[in-house]
Motif scaffolding. Structure first.
Motif, PDB file in Angstrom:
ATOM      1  N   ARG A  15     -13.869  14.547 -11.734  1.00  0.00           N
ATOM      2  CA  ARG A  15     -13.868  15.431 -10.557  1.00  0.00           C
ATOM      3  C   ARG A  15     -13.077  14.816  -9.405  1.00  0.00           C
ATOM      4  NH1 ARG A  15     -18.878  16.355 -12.873  1.00  0.00           N
ATOM      5  NH2 ARG A  15     -19.977  14.764 -11.649  1.00  0.00           N
ATOM      6  N   ASP A  16     -13.174  13.493  -9.247  1.00  0.00           N
ATOM      7  CA  ASP A  16     -12.360  12.828  -8.223  1.00  0.00           C
ATOM      8  C   ASP A  16     -10.868  13.009  -8.504  1.00  0.00           C
ATOM      9  OD1 ASP A  16     -14.552  11.945  -6.846  1.00  0.00           O
ATOM     10  OD2 ASP A  16     -14.418   9.856  -7.496  1.00  0.00           O
ATOM     11  N   LEU A  17     -10.491  12.839  -9.757  1.00  0.00           N
ATOM     12  CA  LEU A  17      -9.085  12.960 -10.123  1.00  0.00           C
ATOM     13  C   LEU A  17      -8.586  14.394  -9.960  1.00  0.00           C
ATOM     14  CD1 LEU A  17      -9.080  10.690 -13.292  1.00  0.00           C
ATOM     15  CD2 LEU A  17      -7.890  10.231 -11.144  1.00  0.00           C
ATOM     16  N   ALA A  18      -9.428  15.365 -10.287  1.00  0.00           N
ATOM     17  CA  ALA A  18      -9.016  16.767 -10.186  1.00  0.00           C
ATOM     18  C   ALA A  18      -8.646  17.132  -8.753  1.00  0.00           C
ATOM     19  CB  ALA A  18     -10.133  17.675 -10.696  1.00  0.00           C
ATOM     20  N   ASP A  19      -9.276  16.476  -7.793  1.00  0.00           N
ATOM     21  CA  ASP A  19      -9.027  16.783  -6.380  1.00  0.00           C
ATOM     22  C   ASP A  19      -8.049  15.816  -5.723  1.00  0.00           C
ATOM     23  OD1 ASP A  19     -10.835  18.889  -6.514  1.00  0.00           O
ATOM     24  OD2 ASP A  19     -12.538  17.630  -5.949  1.00  0.00           O
ATOM     25  N   ALA A  20      -7.501  14.858  -6.487  1.00  0.00           N
ATOM     26  CA  ALA A  20      -6.631  13.829  -5.914  1.00  0.00           C
ATOM     27  C   ALA A  20      -5.174  14.286  -5.980  1.00  0.00           C
ATOM     28  CB  ALA A  20      -6.815  12.509  -6.666  1.00  0.00           C
ATOM     29  N   ARG A  21      -4.651  14.758  -4.885  1.00  0.00           N
ATOM     30  CA  ARG A  21      -3.298  15.311  -4.871  1.00  0.00           C
ATOM     31  C   ARG A  21      -2.239  14.254  -5.126  1.00  0.00           C
ATOM     32  NH1 ARG A  21      -2.244  18.857   0.297  1.00  0.00           N
ATOM     33  NH2 ARG A  21      -0.337  19.213  -0.908  1.00  0.00           N
ATOM     34  N   ALA A  22      -2.546  12.990  -4.810  1.00  0.00           N
ATOM     35  CA  ALA A  22      -1.554  11.932  -4.988  1.00  0.00           C
ATOM     36  C   ALA A  22      -1.431  11.491  -6.440  1.00  0.00           C
ATOM     37  CB  ALA A  22      -1.914  10.732  -4.119  1.00  0.00           C
ATOM     38  N   VAL A  23      -2.391  11.863  -7.285  1.00  0.00           N
ATOM     39  CA  VAL A  23      -2.370  11.447  -8.692  1.00  0.00           C
ATOM     40  C   VAL A  23      -1.525  12.419  -9.490  1.00  0.00           C
ATOM     41  CG1 VAL A  23      -3.751  10.968 -10.740  1.00  0.00           C
ATOM     42  CG2 VAL A  23      -4.628  10.359  -8.476  1.00  0.00           C
ATOM     43  N   ARG A  24      -0.520  11.909 -10.178  1.00  0.00           N
ATOM     44  CA  ARG A  24       0.410  12.777 -10.901  1.00  0.00           C
ATOM     45  C   ARG A  24       0.233  12.701 -12.412  1.00  0.00           C
ATOM     46  NH1 ARG A  24       4.660  14.099  -7.302  1.00  0.00           N
ATOM     47  NH2 ARG A  24       5.446  15.420  -8.966  1.00  0.00           N
TER      48      ARG A  24
END
Length: 270
Positions: free
Chosen positions: A38-47
């Motif tokens: 869930r953290d990753l799903a909302d992390a715009r900087a993670v590509r």
């Protein structure tokens, strides 16, 4: 001690399982994996994301002792929660690469199946051995093998025999997409993830949605979904960049946005 941690490598994040000795899925690791997804799903900087279990093994499945102690109602709820968690990984908007070392068995393979691309070490062993315990896979194995990778016959072969599949065969039958020396596994997975991370984020997300959800519908519905996604990505800044770059410089020379917000390599516990 945390059983899942996130390690940032610029625009790529390694989601590492840290539940020794076997990375067996218990309720704590499942909960932490869900939080990380869930953290990753909302992390715009993670590509892009790399799933990784460490140098020794990816994951050897569920905690069998814990499962054996559960009654029918408890096991149903536990399984529903693990299905939901793996589905959260599968639905991440960015590309997900599984880096498989050692064993990826049972729930470990099911987690790897939730990725978009699988890189295996030469000594990796994969399988769905649940039938040998008198049960069946319950976290996506029967569905993702059949719908995403194989037809019914080959899926039933793996599921009904519970046999182990070594890396060479896994590559031949399409269970994994690449096999590399064990000491190059993580860097190979990161290398592919970095290539994807340089791409247009909205277009990559649209590709995932079109392929994954289009495969679950009739062709006509899949084409309608594709058409809608195709139209939608034209409104993005990356599309404007890509089209302009093609006209001015030719194909394959566009540099897409998003890198400015990324930090240097660091580790964050979940």
């Amino acid at each position: 001690m945390s059983r899942v941690r996130l390690e940032a490598h610029g625009p790529v994040v390694v989601l590492r399982l840290t539940n020794p000795p076997l990375n067996a899925f218990d309720s704590v690791q499942r909960q932490e994996l869900g939080v990380a997804a869930r953290d990753l799903a909302d992390a715009r900087a993670v590509r892009a994301v790399v799933l990784y279990g460490g140098e020794r093994l990816f994951a050897a499945g569920a905690d069998i002792k814990a499962l054996a102690a559960m009654g029918p109602e408890e096991i149903r709820g536990w399984n529903r929660a693990l299905q939901r968690t793996f589905d959260e990984v599968a639905r991440l908007p960015m590309p997900v690469v599984a880096g498989i070392t050692g064993y990826a068995l049972g729930g470990g393979l099911e987690l790897a199946l939730a990725a978009d691309y699988r890189v295996a070490a030469e000594d990796a062993v994969l399988g769905q051995p649940e039938v040998l315990l008198g049960i069946i896979p319950g976290s996506g194995g029967t569905q993702r093998l059949t719908r995403r990778l194989f037809g019914p016959a080959r899926s039933k072969n793996l599921l009904m025999t519970g046999r182990n599949v070594r890396a060479e065969e896994a590559l031949r039958i399409g269970l994994v997409d690449e096999v590399v020396p064990a000491d190059q596994l993580l860097e190979s997975a990161l290398g592919y993830a970095r290539i994807l991370a340089e791409g247009p984020a909205a277009a990559l997300e649209a590709v995932k949605e079109a392929v994954d959800h289009g495969a679950d519908t009739a062709v006509s519905a899949g084409l309608a979904l594709e058409r809608s996604l195709f139209t939608g990505v034209f409104s993005t800044a990356d599309a404007a960049t890509g089209l302009r770059s093609f006209i001015e410089h030719g194909p394959g020379k566009a540099h897409f946005g998003g890198d400015a917000d990324h930090d240097d390599t660091k580790e964050r516990k979940v």
